[in-house]
Design a protein around this motif. Structure first.
Motif, short mmCIF file in Angstrom:
data_model
loop_
_atom_site.label_atom_id
_atom_site.label_comp_id
_atom_site.label_asym_id
_atom_site.label_seq_id
_atom_site.Cartn_x
_atom_site.Cartn_y
_atom_site.Cartn_z
N GLN B 92 -12.04 21.09 45.94
CA GLN B 92 -12.19 19.52 45.13
C GLN B 92 -13.61 19.17 44.89
OE1 GLN B 92 -9.25 16.77 46.74
NE2 GLN B 92 -9.17 15.46 44.66
N LYS B 93 -14.14 19.57 45.86
CA LYS B 93 -15.71 19.15 45.90
C LYS B 93 -16.49 19.91 44.90
CE LYS B 93 -18.48 20.21 49.21
NZ LYS B 93 -19.44 20.57 50.39
N MET B 94 -16.04 21.34 44.68
CA MET B 94 -16.72 22.21 43.81
C MET B 94 -16.41 21.82 42.30
SD MET B 94 -18.62 24.40 45.47
CE MET B 94 -18.78 23.10 46.57
N GLY B 95 -15.28 21.05 42.04
CA GLY B 95 -15.00 20.53 40.61
C GLY B 95 -14.68 21.53 39.70
N GLU B 96 -15.38 21.65 38.72
CA GLU B 96 -14.77 22.43 37.44
C GLU B 96 -15.06 23.87 37.67
OE1 GLU B 96 -13.82 20.90 34.12
OE2 GLU B 96 -13.11 19.77 35.88
N GLU B 97 -16.20 24.31 38.75
CA GLU B 97 -16.77 25.46 38.79
C GLU B 97 -15.49 26.73 38.89
OE1 GLU B 97 -20.26 27.31 41.08
OE2 GLU B 97 -20.02 25.20 42.11
N THR B 98 -14.37 26.24 39.56
CA THR B 98 -13.34 27.26 39.62
C THR B 98 -12.13 27.02 38.65
OG1 THR B 98 -12.52 26.11 41.73
CG2 THR B 98 -13.92 28.11 41.87
N THR B 99 -12.25 26.18 37.80
CA THR B 99 -11.25 25.82 36.94
C THR B 99 -11.13 27.03 35.83
OG1 THR B 99 -11.75 23.44 36.78
CG2 THR B 99 -10.42 24.44 35.09
N VAL B 100 -9.73 27.75 35.83
CA VAL B 100 -9.53 28.68 34.73
C VAL B 100 -8.91 27.96 33.48
CG1 VAL B 100 -9.27 30.65 36.41
CG2 VAL B 100 -7.27 29.26 35.95
N VAL B 101 -9.20 28.61 32.54
CA VAL B 101 -8.70 28.49 31.12
C VAL B 101 -8.04 29.68 30.79
CG1 VAL B 101 -9.16 27.43 28.80
CG2 VAL B 101 -10.31 26.62 30.75
N ILE B 102 -6.73 29.57 30.33
CA ILE B 102 -6.06 31.09 29.78
C ILE B 102 -5.40 30.55 28.29
CG2 ILE B 102 -4.47 32.91 30.38
CD1 ILE B 102 -5.04 32.22 33.29
N PRO B 103 -5.83 31.10 27.65
CA PRO B 103 -5.26 30.67 26.07
C PRO B 103 -3.98 31.63 26.24
CG PRO B 103 -7.58 31.84 25.83
CD PRO B 103 -7.09 31.88 27.19
N GLY B 104 -3.04 31.25 25.37
CA GLY B 104 -1.49 31.78 25.20
C GLY B 104 -1.30 32.90 24.88
N TRP B 105 -2.41 33.26 24.13
CA TRP B 105 -1.88 34.90 23.70
C TRP B 105 -2.77 35.81 24.23
CZ3 TRP B 105 -6.50 37.27 21.51
CH2 TRP B 105 -7.57 36.32 21.35
N GLN B 106 -3.46 35.65 25.37
CA GLN B 106 -3.95 36.59 26.08
C GLN B 106 -3.47 36.96 27.34
OE1 GLN B 106 -8.14 35.34 26.67
NE2 GLN B 106 -8.91 36.16 24.67
N PHE B 107 -3.75 38.13 27.81
CA PHE B 107 -3.01 38.77 29.17
C PHE B 107 -1.54 38.65 29.12
CE2 PHE B 107 -7.18 36.83 29.93
CZ PHE B 107 -7.80 37.89 30.27
N MET B 108 -0.97 39.35 27.79
CA MET B 108 0.48 39.12 27.64
C MET B 108 0.98 40.51 27.97
SD MET B 108 1.15 37.02 24.06
CE MET B 108 2.85 37.33 24.17
N SER B 109 0.24 41.68 27.97
CA SER B 109 0.70 42.81 28.24
C SER B 109 1.07 43.16 29.57
CB SER B 109 -0.46 43.92 27.73
OG SER B 109 0.06 45.21 28.16
N TYR B 110 1.84 43.89 29.97
CA TYR B 110 2.14 44.39 31.34
C TYR B 110 0.68 45.14 31.95
CZ TYR B 110 7.14 44.54 30.83
OH TYR B 110 8.61 44.05 30.70
N PHE B 111 0.03 45.71 31.07
CA PHE B 111 -1.16 46.37 31.59
C PHE B 111 -2.43 45.71 31.62
CE2 PHE B 111 1.66 49.14 29.65
CZ PHE B 111 1.98 50.35 30.39
#
Lengths: 435, 435
Positions: B92-111
C-alpha cells in the motif's frame, strides 16, 4: 544516379528478402525436427510436435502483398489446437472498456470470501457469470453453486474427484461417446488415479455399476448437440458446455443439468486467463470440487477472475444495449458464419473432403434461425486417403487426427478460431487441393 | 438540550454497539457449527472447520479504542493458515508502482512463447525471476529451466509426475522428515495416484529402491534449515525453498540444487495470484513438469504472471537503489524481527509454552547477523497440556496441530504473517495465559 541506386536497392532488397524467406522456411523445418516442443494435452504419447505458425501475434488481417503471398505458399498453418486468437480484433475494437487495473496491495489474500463455500471465488466474477447466463439464456443459474477453476480443465478433474465413490472399490469408469474430446483420456489417466479411470467410448460401455459419462454439447470435435448415451441406472453425468454460446450454435433453451462446465477460453476468447466455472446443483459435490481445487492449486488467480469479470460485464452491457455494432456475439456469430461459408465452398471446390451438415434451429438469443457453426471443423478425407492428418501435414496444414478422438484416421479436427490471415490461407490452400 | 441529546446519543450508541457486538459474536459461533467451510489443504480428513477472523480486510493497524478492545476479548484469531496479509501495508505504501494495467485484447492466447520449453511462461516474468535471485543471492539460476506454476503447490505435483518412474512398478514413495508440511501427504495421495504414494516420515523410511524426498528449507512448520535425511542411493530430492528469503532466514549461500520450488505467496505476500516457479536443471524433468501443467490446467494465468513480474521488478529495483526505507526485505525483515521478539516475550511471560531457538548467522544480502525468524511459530505446550491445538482453541486462537505434521499433538503451528491487529491480539492473549 540516385534513381539507378534506388532501382538497384529495390532489386537487391527483393533478392535479400527471398533469401531470407528461404532461410526462414528452412529454419522452421529444421526446428521441427530438432528443437520444438509438443503442445497441448490433446496429443497422445507419440510425441507429436506442433510446428509453429510463423504469423506474428499482432497480425489479425489477411494481407495480399507479394511478400506475404510468397510466405504463405510454404508457411505452416497450425490448426491443431483451438487457440481462440480470432477474438483479438473484437477486443481491440472495444479499446479501454475491458482494461483492468490492479493495485499491488489488493487481492493479496488467498481468500475472496471466506464465508462462502467456494471461498476463492471473486464475488464480482460470480455476479457477472449469473448475469451473462441470464442475458444469453444458455444455462440455469438458480439454485446452483458456482465453482471457479483454472480453466474448465481443472474443473473437469475437480468433478471426477467429487463424483468418484469414497469406497475402496476399483476406480469408477469415465466414458464419453466417440468422437470425444481428445484431452479427456489424457487428463483422466494422467497420474493413474485409483479413484477414476478412462473407460473409452460410451457407446460400447457395458459394465454394470456406477460410471461417469461426459457429455460435451455442442461436441468437441464434431459440433453436434449431444445427450447421454449409456443406458445405465448408476450413471453420473458431467455436461461440458464450453461451446454452448450463440456464435457456435443456436441457443434453444437454458441448459438445466446437475453439473455444467463453462470456460472463458471458448466463450470470450481469453484462453490466457485460464478461467472456467462450474454450475453445480448438489452442495456436497460443490464442496468436494472446491476441496480438489484447494488441494491442487489453493484456489484460482484473483487477477484473472477480476479480468474475466470485466470482460463478461462488457459482453452483457453491450448485449443489453441492443447495439448490434458492439455486440460480442453479433461480431463472433458473423465471423463464424463467414468462416463456415468459406470452408464449405473450399470443401466443395476441392472435392476430396466432407464436413458435417447440421439442421438449422432458432436461436432465442440472436432471434435468427441458423445452422451450427462449430469452433472446430470435423473434416473427413474421402476416397483413398486413409491418414487424413498426414495428408494435411503434407500440405503444411497441421490438424489433429481422428485417432485422438477415438475414431478413424480418415477424420481430422481443424480449429476455426485462428487469426484471419491463418484461416484465409488455410481455406485458400484447401480449395486448391485436388486428388 | 442539544448537549443532553448528544450525551444521550453517545450512550445509546454505546448500548447499541454492545448489543451488536454480542450479536456478531453469537453469529460467528453459530456459523461455526452450521455453515462455515473447511479451508486449506493442510487439514486432514477430520473436517476441521476454521473459524473466520472478524477483522475486516482493510484493517492493518492495531487499534486500542474501547470498541475494538471489547471486540478483541472474544474475537476468534485464526492463525491456522499462513495467509500473508502482513505484507499489504508495504505494498500500500508503494502505491502505484506495482499497479498493473492489462488491456482486454492482450495476452489472450494460450501461448506466451511457443518456441520455449515452458511455452506458457511469460518472458518478462522469467526475466524478473532471474534478476531477483541474482539480487538476493538465494538461488543459482544459471543452466536452469524456469517452470511457472499455479502456486508452488501445482509445481510440487508436476515434480512428482516428472520424477516418478515410467514403469508399471508400484508407486514411488514420497517422504519428508517430520515435522513436514501438512499439505504434502494430502496432495500426494489426493487422487490415489498409481505413480507416487506418500511414504511418511523420511527418518523412518527404510525401503530399498527409488524414492522421492522433500526437503523444505527453512522448514515449514518449524523453521529449521534442512538437508536430506534418507541415506538411499536412489533418492531424488525436491527442494521446497518457499521460505528461503531474507525476511525469514539469513541468506548464507545461493541454493544450487537440481529442483527448487519458490512461490510469490511467501516471498512477496501475493498469495491471491497463485504463482510459483521451479528452477530445474534436467531438461527432461523440466519438459515433463511442463507437460503436467499442460494436462492439469493448460498453462498458468498470464494476468498473474504479468502482475508477479511487476512486483518482483519493484523489489529488485528498490533493493538495487539501496534505499532502506523502500526496501521490501528491510521492511519485512523488521516486521518479522519485531514479531518474533513479541512472541518470545509472551512465551516467557506465560511460562506454559516453548518455541525453537535458532543459531544466528550472517545474511549476505542484508549484511546482518540474525537468528531465523520463520513465517510460522512452532509452539510446544509444556507440562500437562497434551492437545495443544484444543488448548489454544479454548482461548479462541486457531492453530494447526502437530498431528498434521506427523508429530505429537503437544505441538502447534501458528502463522506469523497475519495483519498487525490479529497478531498483536494473539501475542497479548498468549502472554496472559497462565497454567
Amino acid at each position: 544516379m540516385a534513381s539507378l541506386l534506388s532501382v538497384l536497392t529495390v532489386k537487391n532488397l527483393l533478392v535479400l528478402s527471398l533469401a531470407l524467406n528461404v532461410s526462414l522456411i528452412f529454419k522452421v523445418l529444421v526446428l521441427h525436427d530438432s528443437q520444438s516442443y509438443s503442445f497441448f494435452i490433446e496429443h497422445d504419447g507419440t510425441k507429436e510436435e506442433a510446428l509453429l505458425s510463423t504469423v506474428p501475434s499482432s497480425s489479425s488481417s489477411s494481407s495480399s502483398s507479394s511478400y506475404s503471398l510468397l510466405m504463405d505458399q510454404d508457411r505452416v498453418i497450425n490448426l491443431d489446437h483451438g487457440d481462440p486468437t480470432m477474438y483479438e480484433s473484437y477486443w481491440q475494437k472495444m479499446g479501454e472498456e475491458t482494461t483492468v487495473v490492479i493495485p499491488g496491495w489488493q487481492f493479496m489474500s488467498y481468500f475472496s470470501d471466506a464465508t462462502k463455500l467456494c471461498w476463492f471465488l471473486e464475488p464480482e466474477f460470480a455476479n457477472q457469470i449469473v448475469r451473462l447466463h441470464n442475458v444469453v439464456g444458455n444455462a440455469v443459474t438458480e439454485n446452483r453453486h458456482i465453482i471457479v477453476g483454472t480453466g474448465s480443465t481443472q474443473l473437469y478433474q475437480a468433478a471426477l474427484y467429487a463424483l468418484s465413490p469414497d469406497t475402496d472399490a476399483e476406480p469408477i469408469s469415465v466414458v464419453s461417446a466417440a468422437p470425444y474430446y481428445s484431452s479427456y483420456p489424457l487428463i483422466t489417466d494422467c497420474v493413474k488415479s485409483g479413484l477414476y479411470k478412462w473407460g473409452g467410448d460410451a457407446r460400447s460401455f457395458s459394465k454394470t455399476g456406477p460410471y461417469i459419462e461426459l457429455v460435451t454439447s455442442p461436441n468437441n470435435p464434431d459440433g453436434f448437440a449431444r445427450r447421454s448415451v449409456v443406458n445405465g441406472s448408476e450413471g453420473i453425468i458431467i455436461h461440458d458446455l464450453a461451446y454452448y454460446w450463440p456464435q457456435y450454435t443456436p441457443i434453444s433453451a437454458a441448459a438445466n443439468y446437475d453439473l455444467m462446465l463453462f470456460t472463458v477460453s471458448k466463450s470470450t476468447g481469453h484462453a490466457g486467463m485460464r478461467i472456467g466455472w462450474a454450475l453445480v446443483k448438489d452442495e456436497d459435490v460443490a464442496r468436494k470440487m472446491t476441496k480438489y481445487i484447494e488441494i491442487n492449486t489453493i484456489g484460482v488467480s484473483k487477477d484473472s477472475q477480476l479480468r474475466a469479470a470485466k470482460v463478461l460485464k462488457v459482453i452483457s452491457d453491450n448485449s443489453e444495449r441492443m447495439n448490434a455494432a458492439n455486440s460480442f456475439f453479433e461480431f463472433s456469430y458473423h465471423v463464424m458464419a463467414k468462416r463456415w461459408k468459406q470452408l464449405r465452398e473450399a470443401v466443395h471446390e476441392s472435392g476430396l473432403f466432407s464436413v458435417p451438415d447440421f439442421p438449422p434451429r432458432l436461436c432465442n438469443f440472436l432471434n435468427v434461425v441458423f445452422e451450427p457453426q462449430p469452433a472446430f471443423a470435423w473434416v473427413k478425407c474421402e476416397g483413398e486417403i486413409e491418414d487424413c492428418e498426414s495428408f494435411f501435414r503434407g500440405k503444411k496444414i497441421l490438424t489433429r487426427s481422428g485417432t485422438h478422438f477415438g475414431v478413424s484416421p480418415k477424420y481430422v479436427r481443424i480449429s476455426m478460431l485462428d487469426r484471419d490471415r491463418n484461416y484465409d490461407t488455410f481455406v485458400e490452400r484447401l480449395s486448391r487441393i485436388r486428388s
